[in-house]
Design a protein around this motif. Structure first.
Motif, short mmCIF file in Angstrom:
data_model
loop_
_atom_site.label_atom_id
_atom_site.label_comp_id
_atom_site.label_asym_id
_atom_site.label_seq_id
_atom_site.Cartn_x
_atom_site.Cartn_y
_atom_site.Cartn_z
N ALA A 1 0.83 -1.20 0.00
CA ALA A 1 0.00 0.00 0.00
C ALA A 1 0.87 1.25 0.00
O ALA A 1 2.05 1.21 0.37
CB ALA A 1 -0.92 -0.01 1.22
N PHE A 2 0.27 2.35 -0.40
CA PHE A 2 0.95 3.64 -0.41
C PHE A 2 0.62 4.38 0.87
O PHE A 2 -0.55 4.57 1.20
CB PHE A 2 0.52 4.47 -1.61
N GLU A 3 1.68 4.78 1.61
CA GLU A 3 1.48 5.57 2.82
C GLU A 3 1.71 7.04 2.48
O GLU A 3 2.81 7.43 2.09
CB GLU A 3 2.44 5.12 3.92
N GLU A 4 0.68 7.83 2.64
CA GLU A 4 0.75 9.23 2.22
C GLU A 4 1.75 10.03 3.05
O GLU A 4 2.44 10.91 2.54
CB GLU A 4 -0.64 9.86 2.34
N GLU A 5 1.88 9.70 4.34
CA GLU A 5 2.77 10.45 5.22
C GLU A 5 4.22 10.36 4.78
O GLU A 5 4.95 11.34 4.73
CB GLU A 5 2.63 9.94 6.66
N SER A 6 4.67 9.13 4.43
CA SER A 6 6.06 8.94 4.00
C SER A 6 6.22 9.00 2.48
O SER A 6 7.33 9.04 1.97
CB SER A 6 6.58 7.58 4.49
N GLU A 7 5.09 8.95 1.76
CA GLU A 7 5.06 9.02 0.30
C GLU A 7 5.82 7.87 -0.36
O GLU A 7 6.47 8.05 -1.39
CB GLU A 7 5.60 10.37 -0.20
#
Length: 337
Positions: A204-210
């Motif tokens: 999955a893509f984690e928006e916080e760490s990009e």
């Protein structure tokens, strides 16, 4: 009067005759086990259904016309009807049983349930051969039953282009479940599920760490689909699950970098198995092989190198070569203490 059967019940049973006949053939016959017309009549009688030889012939013809493969073998010593082919052949079912049994993310209870369902896809004789395979190995299994609902929820979120949130846990020394981040919920944009090292992972893509990250599905709990649309589509461009799993040794996170390895020529197969046929590999003047591969630098990666008994070493980058020296030094110190 009490011994007489209800005519309506007999009529109802007769309407089910072809279905009952199909079930009898499905459960009791295969290429090495056939039933004669007389034996089929006797088994139907136990179900409260009367039949004649002529009707058995016509019923079998009707079932074959519906797409079933029932053969009337008239060979001496093997006379009778049997189910010649099914959706799954026995070797295929054995493969599926082994996959279920070896999968750590499937609990013991669910493994038994799934294998029980697989057994219904073959005759009772073949099912016995699947049963024996169940006890071949005693492998560590997960305890979290919610994985099945998690997988379903993740797929739905992906199809509807929604983010998900969940709590993530790990086991402590007291064998108790302990939430990571003190129970704070993770929220990510799910992309796909990867089966690696006998475990199920969500990428999955984690928006916080990009960046793309992966999570053990059996360690998730209280998974919810959010109304927020997924983000990070650019990170998924040209994404290859096989390459991703190959770079992430045992799916441990870490810094992604290109390493140059030097190894004996005998290690060529090991390199291809690990990194794929497209890995860049060339012969060196000293008779060794130079291998250039993209990996996630982590302790499992160093452990893999160490496990190759000195036949592979890291040439560059220098900082990664230094890291494995430190790793091996600490490993020796740990044994000395």
């Amino acid at each position: 009067m009490g011994g007489r059967k209800d005519p309506m019940a007999r009529s109802s049973n007769q309407k089910l005759k072809q279905l009952q006949l199909l079930q009898i053939l499905w459960e009791n016959t295969d290429e090495t086990h056939a039933l004669t017309a007389g034996e089929l009549i006797d088994k139907l009688k136990l179900q409260g259904i009367s039949a004649e030889r002529k009707s058995i012939y016509s019923d079998v013809e009707a079932l074959n016309a519906m797409g079933y493969d029932i053969i009337n073998d008239k060979t001496k010593g093997h006379t009778g009807y049997y189910m010649a082919s099914r959706d799954f052949e026995l070797p295929e079912l054995k493969l599926l049983v082994d996959a279920v049994q070896s999968s750590r993310f499937i609990t013991e209870k669910k493994s038994r349930d799934l294998i029980g369902k697989l057994e219904k896809l073959c005759s009772k004789y073949e099912a016995g051969r699947l049963q024996r395979q169940v006890f071949v190995s005693d492998r560590l299994k997960a305890e979290n039953e919610s994985i099945y609902y998690n997988v379903d929820g993740i797929h739905e979120a992906i199809q509807e282009n929604k983010q998900i949130s969940f709590q993530y846990y790990e086991w402590d020394a007291d064998k108790k479940m302990r939430f990571k981040k003190e129970g704070k919920r993770y929220q990510v944009s799910p992309y796909l599920l990867v089966w690696s090292d006998a475990n199920y992972y969500l990428v999955a893509f984690e928006e916080e760490s990009e960046i793309l990250k992966h999570y053990r599905v059996d360690k998730m709990t209280d998974l919810k689909r959010e109304e927020t649309a997924r983000v990070g589509e650019s990170a998924y461009k040209d994404f290859s699950p096989a390459v991703y799993a190959g770079k992430n040794f045992q799916m441990f996170g870490g810094r992604e970098t290109v390493v140059v390895l030097e190894c004996d020529e005998s290690m060529a197969g090991v390199m291809i198995d690990r990194f794929g046929k497209e890995v860049k590999m060339r012969r060196l003047p000293n008779g060794k092989l130079s291998v250039r591969a993209e990996v996630v630098v982590s302790e499992p990666f160093f452990g893999w190198i160490a496990g190759l008994n000195g036949k592979v070493k890291i040439i560059s980058p220098d900082d990664v070569a230094e890291q494995i020296r430190t790793y091996l030094t600490n490993l020796v110190k740990g044994w000395e203490n």
